[in-house]
Write an enzyme that holds these catalytic residues in place. Structure first.
Site, PDB file in Angstrom:
ATOM      1  N   GLU A   1      29.873  48.300  39.321  1.00  0.00           N
ATOM      2  CA  GLU A   1      31.140  48.377  40.028  1.00  0.00           C
ATOM      3  C   GLU A   1      31.107  49.600  40.940  1.00  0.00           C
ATOM      4  O   GLU A   1      30.246  50.472  40.813  1.00  0.00           O
ATOM      5  CB  GLU A   1      32.302  48.472  39.028  1.00  0.00           C
ATOM      6  CG  GLU A   1      32.422  47.198  38.208  1.00  0.00           C
ATOM      7  CD  GLU A   1      33.749  47.002  37.512  1.00  0.00           C
ATOM      8  OE1 GLU A   1      34.178  47.912  36.796  1.00  0.00           O
ATOM      9  OE2 GLU A   1      34.347  45.913  37.674  1.00  0.00           O
TER      10      GLU A   1
ATOM     11  N   ASN B   1      42.083  50.108  28.384  1.00  0.00           N
ATOM     12  CA  ASN B   1      42.148  51.565  28.533  1.00  0.00           C
ATOM     13  C   ASN B   1      42.553  52.031  29.926  1.00  0.00           C
ATOM     14  O   ASN B   1      43.156  53.082  30.075  1.00  0.00           O
ATOM     15  CB  ASN B   1      40.834  52.207  28.104  1.00  0.00           C
ATOM     16  CG  ASN B   1      39.631  51.610  28.800  1.00  0.00           C
ATOM     17  OD1 ASN B   1      39.727  50.573  29.452  1.00  0.00           O
ATOM     18  ND2 ASN B   1      38.503  52.265  28.666  1.00  0.00           N
TER      19      ASN B   1
ATOM     20  N   GLU C   1      30.955  44.843  32.320  1.00  0.00           N
ATOM     21  CA  GLU C   1      31.137  46.277  32.062  1.00  0.00           C
ATOM     22  C   GLU C   1      31.525  46.416  30.595  1.00  0.00           C
ATOM     23  O   GLU C   1      32.673  46.163  30.230  1.00  0.00           O
ATOM     24  CB  GLU C   1      32.249  46.841  32.967  1.00  0.00           C
ATOM     25  CG  GLU C   1      31.883  46.904  34.424  1.00  0.00           C
ATOM     26  CD  GLU C   1      30.820  47.938  34.716  1.00  0.00           C
ATOM     27  OE1 GLU C   1      30.441  48.712  33.814  1.00  0.00           O
ATOM     28  OE2 GLU C   1      30.332  47.962  35.856  1.00  0.00           O
TER      29      GLU C   1
ATOM     30  N   CYS D   1      34.860  53.932  27.905  1.00  0.00           N
ATOM     31  CA  CYS D   1      33.605  53.245  27.587  1.00  0.00           C
ATOM     32  C   CYS D   1      32.376  54.126  27.759  1.00  0.00           C
ATOM     33  O   CYS D   1      31.414  54.020  27.010  1.00  0.00           O
ATOM     34  CB  CYS D   1      33.463  52.036  28.495  1.00  0.00           C
ATOM     35  SG  CYS D   1      33.682  52.486  30.222  1.00  0.00           S
TER      36      CYS D   1
HETATM   37  P1  NAD Z   1      37.708  43.260  24.249  1.00  0.00           P
HETATM   38  O1  NAD Z   1      36.306  42.872  24.405  1.00  0.00           O
HETATM   39  O2  NAD Z   1      38.375  43.039  22.954  1.00  0.00           O
HETATM   40  O3  NAD Z   1      38.617  42.509  25.330  1.00  0.00           O
HETATM   41  C1  NAD Z   1      38.364  42.622  26.705  1.00  0.00           C
HETATM   42  C2  NAD Z   1      39.068  41.483  27.423  1.00  0.00           C
HETATM   43  O4  NAD Z   1      38.395  40.262  27.151  1.00  0.00           O
HETATM   44  C3  NAD Z   1      40.522  41.276  27.032  1.00  0.00           C
HETATM   45  O5  NAD Z   1      41.275  40.996  28.184  1.00  0.00           O
HETATM   46  C4  NAD Z   1      40.457  40.058  26.124  1.00  0.00           C
HETATM   47  O6  NAD Z   1      41.638  39.312  26.091  1.00  0.00           O
HETATM   48  C5  NAD Z   1      39.339  39.271  26.777  1.00  0.00           C
HETATM   49  N1  NAD Z   1      38.640  38.313  25.926  1.00  0.00           N
HETATM   50  C6  NAD Z   1      38.424  38.397  24.595  1.00  0.00           C
HETATM   51  N2  NAD Z   1      37.718  37.316  24.180  1.00  0.00           N
HETATM   52  C7  NAD Z   1      37.471  36.555  25.273  1.00  0.00           C
HETATM   53  C8  NAD Z   1      36.771  35.333  25.494  1.00  0.00           C
HETATM   54  N3  NAD Z   1      36.184  34.683  24.495  1.00  0.00           N
HETATM   55  N4  NAD Z   1      36.700  34.841  26.747  1.00  0.00           N
HETATM   56  C9  NAD Z   1      37.272  35.512  27.773  1.00  0.00           C
HETATM   57  N5  NAD Z   1      37.956  36.675  27.615  1.00  0.00           N
HETATM   58  C10 NAD Z   1      38.050  37.196  26.380  1.00  0.00           C
HETATM   59  O7  NAD Z   1      37.777  44.778  24.686  1.00  0.00           O
HETATM   60  P2  NAD Z   1      38.988  45.815  24.545  1.00  0.00           P
HETATM   61  O8  NAD Z   1      39.157  46.126  23.104  1.00  0.00           O
HETATM   62  O9  NAD Z   1      40.143  45.330  25.331  1.00  0.00           O
HETATM   63  O10 NAD Z   1      38.403  47.080  25.316  1.00  0.00           O
HETATM   64  C11 NAD Z   1      37.573  48.013  24.729  1.00  0.00           C
HETATM   65  C12 NAD Z   1      36.142  47.750  25.078  1.00  0.00           C
HETATM   66  O11 NAD Z   1      35.985  47.698  26.491  1.00  0.00           O
HETATM   67  C13 NAD Z   1      35.212  48.832  24.598  1.00  0.00           C
HETATM   68  O12 NAD Z   1      34.051  48.263  24.070  1.00  0.00           O
HETATM   69  C14 NAD Z   1      34.892  49.592  25.864  1.00  0.00           C
HETATM   70  O13 NAD Z   1      33.689  50.298  25.834  1.00  0.00           O
HETATM   71  C15 NAD Z   1      34.888  48.517  26.877  1.00  0.00           C
HETATM   72  N6  NAD Z   1      35.110  49.059  28.222  1.00  0.00           N
HETATM   73  C16 NAD Z   1      34.069  49.061  29.110  1.00  0.00           C
HETATM   74  C17 NAD Z   1      34.242  49.619  30.366  1.00  0.00           C
HETATM   75  C18 NAD Z   1      33.106  49.647  31.352  1.00  0.00           C
HETATM   76  O14 NAD Z   1      33.382  49.765  32.548  1.00  0.00           O
HETATM   77  N7  NAD Z   1      31.860  49.558  30.953  1.00  0.00           N
HETATM   78  C19 NAD Z   1      35.471  50.157  30.716  1.00  0.00           C
HETATM   79  C20 NAD Z   1      36.508  50.124  29.796  1.00  0.00           C
HETATM   80  C21 NAD Z   1      36.310  49.571  28.540  1.00  0.00           C
END
Ligand code: NAD
Length: 485
Positions: free
Chosen positions: A459, A154, A251, A285
């Protein structure tokens, strides 16, 4: 002809762009049109090895530079980013589909803020002196070593900078893996850092899906893992990092409450609900997706909310008049549509939206459901799209208990003119990042992060320094050593 969004190569390692087309192709599709604008290749094991080796090799020399020298490079990068804000914002829009109206003020600029803030702090990272009579202890604030950053889709520029800036300020090096959905912006961050004078190997970017992330997280050379992603991914990555006793920042997702009392300024509350649900088409998020409205103002609130939501300008994200863009990709659009259908099926009252927009690209209408109850799927699960759930409540005690009845704890907001109540309610809410009469502000000076299933660590702010450094304690004896024998 090559699209302007196509990067020079897929990866940035040891100070240069690197390509290895034997990695799985990752198409980059512009969310506003559905057309493919670029392609990158997932990192092969050889690329992962190159990135980790270069990050490891560069770390000691980087940590030996003075904080002021490191900070100067970060601040120079911030200046370059600001000077190139328009171009970087256009790229962010291509990467994510978010409207330029947002990206011009919230992405490269927020990344620059982080580089400037942590660049400024770098020279002041010190230990302390602890006098013990004639002896003393001193502490040294040391870098952790090689860090891995893994991003969500995002905020690709912001996430790379929010992780990279504090890590580098503390003398760490980083290998950053952006989300496969938005691979372009982090490469520019790496390029600009090097243009600003960053030594080769200090900040590296590799592409790939979960398995590349997994390979990075489990490598024994890695000392710290910082993930921005969903809670299920967070659990896997946290567990993998624990195997190697690595430091983590997690996060993760949320289902945050926004509580609006009868005495609230309705315009501000509606504005907060709009910002906290529809900014970036709801792909934030910390969004306040459970909007608890006290019964006395419920219908007035809903009427004004529907009216103002109707003013959203949905269209070409590159047109600065557009205030609401598409979902990042077709898959995410379909996930959110599934939740909208569940909301309807489980009996929530649709106030506005509720469907895909009749235009090319992955556009959804900003959607508001009222009469949502705590057990409904749309009130329990993170949707990560423009779907607001409005729930009624009567008393403060009741709403606090219901707001906390979730596995998540990222953010929470309260709207009221009664300041005693505002602080009391915030004090009782289980959330890491809270707001009073506002929602979703994220200045770099303020700590950001969640509790419960929403994450570990913080962060931004001085708190982030603690998560990218460790303290060595040194006892200094001035006299003789006494021993029993
Ligand atoms: P996701 O969990 O699908 O992927 C996040 C990242 O993790 C990607 O780069 C992905 O390739 C990687 N990944 C996936 N499986 C992995 C593994 N087994 N080992 C290592 N890396 C792996 O999330 P998304 O769909 O890209 O993003 C949306 C999510 O992110 C939502 O849940 C949102 O709330 C969260 N988010 C949190 C924050 C925060 O600061 N708290 C900010 C933005 C988004």
């Amino acid at each position: 002809m090559t699209h302007p969004a196509q990067p020079k190569a897929s990866h940035f390692i040891n100070g240069a762009y690197v390509e290895d087309t034997s990695g799985t192709p990752i198409p980059v599709v512009y969310a506003a049109s559905g057309e493919q604008i670029a392609v990158v290749h997932a990192a092969t094991p050889a690329i992962v090895e190159q990135a980790l080796a270069s990050g490891k090799a560069a770390q000691k020399a980087w940590a030996r530079m003075t904080g002021t020298e490191r900070g100067r490079i970060l601040r120079r990068a911030a200046d370059i980013i600001r000077a190139r804000n328009h171009e970087l914002s256009v790229l962010e829009t291509y990467d994510t589909g978010k409207p330029l109206q947002e990206t011009l003020v919230a992405d490269a600029t927020s990344g620059a803020d982080a580089l400037e803030y942590f660049g400024g702090l770098a020279g002041s990272l010190t230990g302390e002196h602890i006098p013990l009579g004639e002896d003393w202890v001193y502490t040294i604030r040391e870098a952790l070593g090689l860090c891995v950053g893994i991003g969500a889709w995002n905020y690709p520029t912001q996430i790379a900078c929010w992780k990279g800036a504090p890590a580098l300020a503390c003398g760490n090096t980083m290998v950053f893996k952006p989300s496969e959905a938005t691979p372009l912006c982090a490469l520019k961050v790496a390029e600009i850092l090097h243009e600003a004078g960053l030594p080769a190997g200090v900040f590296n970017v590799v592409q790939g899906m979960g398995e590349v992330g997994g390979a990075l997280v489990t490598d024994p050379r890695v000392d710290k893992v910082s993930l921005t992603g969903s809670a299920p991914t967070g659990k896997k990555v946290y567990a993998a990092a624990a195997e190697g006793m690595k430091h983590v920042t997690m996060e993760l997702g949320g289902k945050s409450p926004m509580i609006i009392f009868d005495d609230a300024d309705i315009e501000n509350a509606v504005g907060g609900a709009i910002n906290g649900n529809f900014y970036s088409s709801g792909q934030v998020c910390s969004n306040g997706t459970r909007v608890f409205v006290q019964k006395g103002i419920k219908e007035k609130f809903l009427a004004r909310l529907a009216e103002r939501t109707g003013n959203a300008v949905i269209g070409d994200p590159m047109d600065e008049a557009t205030s609401f863009g598409p979902m990042v990709n077709e898959n995410q659009m379909n996930i959110v549509l599934g939740y909208i259908e569940k909301g309807k099926a489980e009996g929530a009252r649709l106030i506005c939206g509720g469907a895909r927009c009749d235009m090319p690209g992955w556009y959804l209408q900003p959607t508001v459901f009222a009469d949502v109850t705590d057990g409904m799927t749309i009130a329990r699960e993170e949707i990560f799209g423009p779907v607001m759930s409005v729930l009624d409540f009567e008393t403060e005690e009741e709403v606090v208990a219901r707001a906390n009845d979730t596995e998540f704890g990222l953010s929470a907001g309260v709207f009221t003119k009664d300041f005693t109540r505002a602080h009391r309610v915030i004090g009782n809410l289980e959330a890491g990042s809270c707001f009073i009469n506002s929602y979703n502000d994220a200045p770099v000076e303020a700590p950001f992060g969640g509790v419960k299933a929403s994450g570990v660590g913080r962060e931004n702010s001085k708190e982030a320094i603690k998560h990218y450094s460790q303290v060595k304690s040194v006892y200094v004896r001035m006299g003789d050593v006494e021993a029993a024998f």
